[in-house]
Design a protein around this motif. Sequence first.
Motif, PDB file in Angstrom:
ATOM      1  N   LEU A 185      -1.723  -8.557   3.167  1.00 17.25           N
ATOM      2  CA  LEU A 185      -2.924  -7.733   3.038  1.00 17.25           C
ATOM      3  C   LEU A 185      -3.688  -7.655   4.358  1.00 17.25           C
ATOM      4  CD1 LEU A 185      -4.372  -8.852  -0.435  1.00 17.25           C
ATOM      5  CD2 LEU A 185      -3.021  -6.821   0.097  1.00 17.25           C
ATOM      6  N   SER A 186      -3.739  -8.771   5.078  1.00 13.70           N
ATOM      7  CA  SER A 186      -4.495  -8.765   6.328  1.00 13.70           C
ATOM      8  C   SER A 186      -3.814  -7.916   7.394  1.00 13.70           C
ATOM      9  CB  SER A 186      -4.697 -10.198   6.844  1.00 13.70           C
ATOM     10  OG  SER A 186      -3.493 -10.739   7.345  1.00 13.70           O
ATOM     11  N   LEU A 187      -2.495  -7.689   7.266  1.00 12.38           N
ATOM     12  CA  LEU A 187      -1.774  -6.842   8.211  1.00 12.38           C
ATOM     13  C   LEU A 187      -1.758  -5.377   7.795  1.00 12.38           C
ATOM     14  CD1 LEU A 187       1.452  -8.834   9.211  1.00 12.38           C
ATOM     15  CD2 LEU A 187      -0.516  -8.314  10.652  1.00 12.38           C
ATOM     16  N   PHE A 188      -1.503  -5.127   6.514  1.00 11.61           N
ATOM     17  CA  PHE A 188      -1.201  -3.765   6.064  1.00 11.61           C
ATOM     18  C   PHE A 188      -2.204  -3.190   5.067  1.00 11.61           C
ATOM     19  CE2 PHE A 188       3.016  -5.900   6.725  1.00 11.61           C
ATOM     20  CZ  PHE A 188       3.331  -5.270   7.917  1.00 11.61           C
ATOM     21  N   GLY A 189      -3.130  -3.997   4.577  1.00 10.69           N
ATOM     22  CA  GLY A 189      -4.054  -3.521   3.564  1.00 10.69           C
ATOM     23  C   GLY A 189      -3.421  -3.531   2.185  1.00 10.69           C
ATOM     24  N   ALA A 190      -4.023  -2.797   1.268  1.00 12.29           N
ATOM     25  CA  ALA A 190      -3.588  -2.826  -0.128  1.00 12.29           C
ATOM     26  C   ALA A 190      -2.290  -2.053  -0.313  1.00 12.29           C
ATOM     27  CB  ALA A 190      -4.667  -2.230  -1.021  1.00 12.29           C
ATOM     28  N   LEU A 213       8.761 -10.879  -4.878  1.00 10.69           N
ATOM     29  CA  LEU A 213       7.859  -9.732  -4.978  1.00 10.69           C
ATOM     30  C   LEU A 213       8.230  -8.683  -3.948  1.00 10.69           C
ATOM     31  CD1 LEU A 213       6.149 -11.873  -6.538  1.00 10.69           C
ATOM     32  CD2 LEU A 213       4.123 -10.885  -5.460  1.00 10.69           C
ATOM     33  N   VAL A 214       8.118  -7.440  -4.333  1.00 12.89           N
ATOM     34  CA  VAL A 214       8.212  -6.322  -3.400  1.00 12.89           C
ATOM     35  C   VAL A 214       6.903  -5.542  -3.503  1.00 12.89           C
ATOM     36  CG1 VAL A 214       9.442  -4.249  -2.689  1.00 12.89           C
ATOM     37  CG2 VAL A 214      10.714  -6.170  -3.673  1.00 12.89           C
ATOM     38  N   LEU A 215       6.150  -5.534  -2.416  1.00 12.74           N
ATOM     39  CA  LEU A 215       4.913  -4.764  -2.338  1.00 12.74           C
ATOM     40  C   LEU A 215       5.238  -3.449  -1.646  1.00 12.74           C
ATOM     41  CD1 LEU A 215       2.380  -7.537  -1.179  1.00 12.74           C
ATOM     42  CD2 LEU A 215       3.277  -7.058  -3.473  1.00 12.74           C
ATOM     43  N   ARG A 319     -13.211  -9.867  -1.232  1.00 10.79           N
ATOM     44  CA  ARG A 319     -12.546  -8.703  -1.833  1.00 10.79           C
ATOM     45  C   ARG A 319     -11.048  -8.722  -1.528  1.00 10.79           C
ATOM     46  NH1 ARG A 319     -15.866  -5.589  -4.404  1.00 10.79           N
ATOM     47  NH2 ARG A 319     -18.105  -5.708  -3.930  1.00 10.79           N
ATOM     48  N   ASP A 320     -10.667  -9.175  -0.337  1.00  9.12           N
ATOM     49  CA  ASP A 320      -9.248  -9.385  -0.055  1.00  9.12           C
ATOM     50  C   ASP A 320      -8.675 -10.431  -1.003  1.00  9.12           C
ATOM     51  OD1 ASP A 320      -9.286  -7.555   1.974  1.00  9.12           O
ATOM     52  OD2 ASP A 320      -9.079  -9.014   3.610  1.00  9.12           O
ATOM     53  N   ALA A 321      -9.430 -11.515  -1.185  1.00  3.62           N
ATOM     54  CA  ALA A 321      -8.961 -12.591  -2.061  1.00  3.62           C
ATOM     55  C   ALA A 321      -8.860 -12.120  -3.501  1.00  3.62           C
ATOM     56  CB  ALA A 321      -9.902 -13.791  -1.954  1.00  3.62           C
ATOM     57  N   MET A 322      -9.779 -11.245  -3.930  1.00  3.10           N
ATOM     58  CA  MET A 322      -9.700 -10.677  -5.274  1.00  3.10           C
ATOM     59  C   MET A 322      -8.462  -9.790  -5.409  1.00  3.10           C
ATOM     60  SD  MET A 322     -12.429  -8.279  -7.383  1.00  3.10           S
ATOM     61  CE  MET A 322     -12.329  -6.941  -6.187  1.00  3.10           C
ATOM     62  N   LEU A 323      -8.144  -9.025  -4.371  1.00  5.87           N
ATOM     63  CA  LEU A 323      -6.961  -8.180  -4.410  1.00  5.87           C
ATOM     64  C   LEU A 323      -5.694  -9.023  -4.505  1.00  5.87           C
ATOM     65  CD1 LEU A 323      -5.653  -5.424  -4.339  1.00  5.87           C
ATOM     66  CD2 LEU A 323      -5.915  -5.411  -1.843  1.00  5.87           C
ATOM     67  N   ILE A 341       4.790  -1.858 -11.113  1.00 11.71           N
ATOM     68  CA  ILE A 341       3.384  -1.651 -11.475  1.00 11.71           C
ATOM     69  C   ILE A 341       2.693  -0.952 -10.314  1.00 11.71           C
ATOM     70  CG2 ILE A 341       1.225  -2.751 -12.170  1.00 11.71           C
ATOM     71  CD1 ILE A 341       3.546  -3.031 -14.188  1.00 11.71           C
ATOM     72  N   PHE A 342       2.029   0.159 -10.608  1.00 13.82           N
ATOM     73  CA  PHE A 342       1.295   0.888  -9.574  1.00 13.82           C
ATOM     74  C   PHE A 342      -0.181   0.505  -9.658  1.00 13.82           C
ATOM     75  CE2 PHE A 342       5.147   3.251 -10.213  1.00 13.82           C
ATOM     76  CZ  PHE A 342       5.517   3.592  -8.931  1.00 13.82           C
ATOM     77  N   LEU A 343      -0.724   0.130  -8.509  1.00 17.87           N
ATOM     78  CA  LEU A 343      -2.108  -0.356  -8.460  1.00 17.87           C
ATOM     79  C   LEU A 343      -3.067   0.830  -8.427  1.00 17.87           C
ATOM     80  CD1 LEU A 343      -1.732  -3.298  -5.911  1.00 17.87           C
ATOM     81  CD2 LEU A 343      -1.719  -3.383  -8.402  1.00 17.87           C
TER      82      LEU A 343
END
Length: 343
Positions: A185-190, A213-215, A319-323, A341-343
């Motif tokens: 998340l810190s590199l690429f965002g959501a 996992l595959v994001l 908010r990052d931690a919540m994501l 699953i699509f966010l």
Amino acid sequence: MKPIKTALVGFGVSGQNFHAPLLSFVDGIELTAVVSSKPELVKSVLPDCATYTSFEDVLEEPQIELVVLTVPNTLHYEHTKAALLAGKHVVVEKPFTTTSAEAEELIALSELKGLKLSVYHNRRFDCDFLTLRELVETGQLGKVHSYLCNYNRYRPHIKGRWREQDAPGAGILYDLGAHGIDQALSLFGAPKSVQAKLRIQRKDAAAVDHFHLVLGYDACDVILHGNCLSTEQGPRFQVTGDKATYITYGMDPQEDMLKAGGGPASPAWGVEAEDDWGTLYNEAGEGRCIPSQQGGYERFYTGMRDAIRSDTAVPVSPRDAMLTIRIIEAAYLSDKAARTIFL
């Protein structure tokens, strides 16, 4: 600068080894109190700290500005809420909470009270990850299209700790997987989607001990993998762009140094051995070693100090931690439903 008087709640492995040495080192933070069921142990390590056996009692101390929570995951929500209601700034160990709804409520409360809230995702300050971040941000990899992060261990025997019980927030996805998710998340965002396979592999295990996992992003897939039955760790990071690939093995040395009684004052603190440096492969497949950047878990607390005293951003956004928790929830749903699953 007036020192930020700080209370550490919990003095187990995390509190004693991973937080107390950093809190004691950072200028502008004063570790003055510890809540523990073993006050004798605390006094033997931190003789100048006041000891409490009651969390509620330390919240009543007006001089305490910052509370650091190193308690079981199931207590993160209620302890963080209590500390915020008592007017304290809060750092809570990862994972933030066991549900994203709890995390959202705590963020709203911290904003209402005008208090700083952050989550201790210390692996943003690993040597290899800081090196990888620089390679990505300076364009040395080009446009990243494949990202692999492994957290593989060989721990075939169940120790019966709360992390291995059938309880909310247990299992290695909430533990190690949360680190990998936060780094991505810190590199690429959501991400746009989550696809996951979770397993309980070890005999007599009660919690997830294998995750894959595959994001999904527009132009990149992030693969996060971890289990407890790997006799070989495999690459820690293998990240490929249209210009180069970066591969590195081994774990950051700071955790082992802290466990051995070292810390930020040690001359070799955060310095990765040359044998553990990663390799950058160019378009021709030629590789060269990339010196690892110096890690620094204490930077989390210098950032927290500055956030409190200078009203800057906290080192890890809640908010990052919540994501991160939302992605974990999506991973469990993906595994159960056997679908993306699509966010």
